[in-house]
Motif scaffolding. Structure first.
Motif, short mmCIF file in Angstrom:
data_model
loop_
_atom_site.label_atom_id
_atom_site.label_comp_id
_atom_site.label_asym_id
_atom_site.label_seq_id
_atom_site.Cartn_x
_atom_site.Cartn_y
_atom_site.Cartn_z
N LEU A 349 0.53 -1.28 0.23
CA LEU A 349 0.17 0.33 -0.04
C LEU A 349 0.77 1.00 0.21
O LEU A 349 0.20 2.36 0.46
N THR A 351 2.93 2.63 -2.17
CA THR A 351 2.65 3.86 -3.65
C THR A 351 1.85 4.25 -3.73
O THR A 351 0.92 5.93 -3.64
N THR A 352 0.05 3.27 -2.94
CA THR A 352 -0.88 3.95 -2.64
C THR A 352 -0.91 5.17 -1.70
O THR A 352 -1.02 6.29 -2.01
N ILE A 353 -0.34 5.09 -0.86
CA ILE A 353 -0.62 6.23 0.28
C ILE A 353 0.63 7.34 -0.22
O ILE A 353 -0.14 8.62 0.16
N LYS A 355 1.24 8.68 -2.92
CA LYS A 355 0.55 9.12 -4.74
C LYS A 355 -0.37 10.49 -3.65
O LYS A 355 -0.73 11.11 -3.88
N PHE A 371 -11.64 4.77 -0.18
CA PHE A 371 -10.65 3.86 -0.56
C PHE A 371 -11.49 2.27 -1.04
O PHE A 371 -12.58 2.35 -0.73
N SER A 372 -11.13 1.96 -1.55
CA SER A 372 -11.78 0.50 -2.36
C SER A 372 -11.80 -0.29 -1.15
O SER A 372 -11.46 -0.66 -0.42
N GLU A 375 -8.92 -2.63 -1.02
CA GLU A 375 -7.92 -1.43 -0.68
C GLU A 375 -8.21 -1.25 1.79
O GLU A 375 -6.68 -1.35 2.28
N THR A 405 -3.77 -10.66 -6.06
CA THR A 405 -3.24 -9.90 -4.51
C THR A 405 -3.30 -10.56 -3.26
O THR A 405 -2.64 -10.76 -2.58
#
Length: 475
Positions: A349, A351-353, A355, A371-372, A375, A405
């Motif tokens: 996570l 990379t997602t956070i 950004k 968030f999905s 996620e 995943t």
């Protein structure tokens, strides 16, 4: 927990919004107004009685007639207010379910049906409110007629000079008796409304009696051993559990031992009792019989705070609170940012956070809807990683994550939770093939408990049948 399992959400919203609002905002105001008006009515009657003591006799007669009206009205107004309170619960429940299932309503074209149901529930609630207000007007009209008769009697005493009081005092008596008409009916009406508002107190008291508290969070004089649990060995001894007194047994005579530092996959069909094992472990429900030992300590002999603080859980439905990402991962500020970024890296996570403009301080909206679902589940896994507990319960954590995943998460669980006792409740049977042992549940009982390679080699085993069904559905 049984209270929240059996009470509809709309009824809870009604209690914590409507009833508490009446109790905190409306009831003190109307009660104070009733007391002021009642004292004013008594003061006016005593003042006017100086004109002639017979006025008090007339006042007693009129008050008796008004009291008869009030006793008839009291039953009706309490009933209407109680019905109006109860009718709000299905309305709130309908609004909540509509908001939560808005996308499904649009997909299936049920918009008009839900609008019609909303109108029907609104009309029902407004009808009861209208009847409550109309009954108040009914009483007010009759009380005003009674007080006007009293005013007429005072006027006759003044005109025919029966009293020896001065003319200035007589004129003041006429002025006060004219005010009595509005004050008396207002005090009676507001008094009845005050009594009707006490139905909210009645409902809250019912909830207080219905909601049986769980075991004490703290037990004086008892404490768990230092460093407990050291190994994380879990032993079920003739354990039985049911969610409520009037429900059947969910876990029936469980006898098994999960060794420390062992990864156990728990499988079974829907309703077999997989998630109930986690409920029993956290003592969300007290045992009906038997006990659970963790490193030789009976979990019922220690406080809930000490017990639950030693475990970590990744729930089936990911739960995020309104606040920042950091608050959701570390609500008590026990860990550094470097440790948080480390667990985010291990759960893929980071990379997602990174950004996000604010990073760890980025806001999480209500229920984590920005968030999905996948996620959110990964954030729950990161939260469990950060706590570094000896016993980890993972309840179908990968049910909302794609297969790729899922494979990465299973690898993360194996690597990050080394040295911990991990209970993995599996949604996909294939995800627990790498576990040390497999626990197969059926109808609240242990059917099989052995290494996966041993169970696969038994064609008649339940696990082999579940695995064959999973492979056929994938192919």
């Amino acid at each position: 927990m049984s209270f929240f399992d059996t009470t509809p959400t709309g009824r809870l919203l009604n209690c914590f919004t409507g009833d508490l609002d009446i109790l905190d905002q409306l009831l003190p105001v109307v009660a104070e107004e009733f007391l002021l008006l009642a004292l004013m009515v008594v003061a006016i009657l005593l003042t006017v009685a100086v004109v002639s003591p017979y006025i008090l006799l007339i006042g007693v007669i009129l008050v008796t007639v008004c009291l008869i009206y009030y006793l008839k009205f009291k039953k009706v107004t309490n009933l209407f207010k109680r019905l109006e309170n109860y009718s709000r619960s299905p309305l709130f429940s309908h609004i909540l379910t509509t908001v939560q299932g808005l996308s499904s309503i649009h997909v299936y074209g049920k918009i008009e049906d839900f609008i019609s149901e909303f109108k029907r529930l609104s009309d029902m609630q407004n009808n009861y409110l209208l009847m409550f207000l109309s009954s108040s007007r009914w009483l007010s009209l009759r009380l005003e007629i009674m007080t006007n008769l009293l005013g007429f009697a005072v006027a006759l005493f003044v005109v025919f000079g029966i009293s020896s009081a001065s003319y200035s005092y007589k004129s003041m008596a006429i002025s006060l008796i004219l005010q009595l008409a509005s004050n008396f009916q207002a005090s009676a009406r507001i008094g009845s409304e005050t009594e009707a508002y006490f139905t909210a107190v009645e409902r809250i008291r019912q909830y207080m009696k219905m909601c049986v508290p769980e075991s004490p969070l703290h037990i004086e004089g008892t404490s768990c051993p230092p460093g407990w649990p050291q190994h994380g060995e879990i032993t079920f001894q003739d354990y039985c559990m049911k969610y409520r007194d009037n429900t059947p047994i969910i876990l029936n005579g469980i006898n098994l031992t999960i060794h420390g530092h062992e990864v156990v996959g728990i499988v079974g069909r829907t309703g077999s009792g997989k998630s109930s094992l986690g409920v029993a472990l956290f003592r969300l429900v007290e045992p009906a019989a038997g006990r659970i030992l963790i490193d030789g300590v009976d979990i019922c002999s220690i406080s809930l705070v000490e017990l639950r603080s030693k475990f970590s859980v990744v729930p089936q439905d990911p739960v995020l609170l309104s606040g920042t990402i950091r608050f959701n991962l570390d609500p008590f500020d026990h860990y550094t940012d470097e440790q948080i970024w480390d667990v985010l890296e291990r759960t893929f996570l980071s990379t997602t956070i990174s950004k996000l403009p604010q990073g760890l301080q980025a806001e999480v909206v209500e229920s984590g809807r920005n968030f999905s679902v996948g996620e959110r589940q990964l954030l729950c896994i990161a939260r469990a990683l950060l706590r570094n507990s000896k016993i980890i319960l993972i309840d179908e954590a990968t049910a909302s994550i794609d297969l790729e995943t899922d494979t990465l998460i299973q690898h993360t669980i194996r690597k990050a939770f080394q040295g911990c006792t991990v209970l993995v409740i599996a949604h996909r049977v294939t995800t627990v093939l790498n576990c040390d042992r497999i626990l197969v549940m059926s109808n609240g009982k242990v059917v099989e408990f052995d290494r996966p390679e041993v169970l696969k080699q038994k064609p008649e085993s339940v696990f082999a049948a579940l695995l064959a069904t999973a492979h056929s559905s994938l192919s």
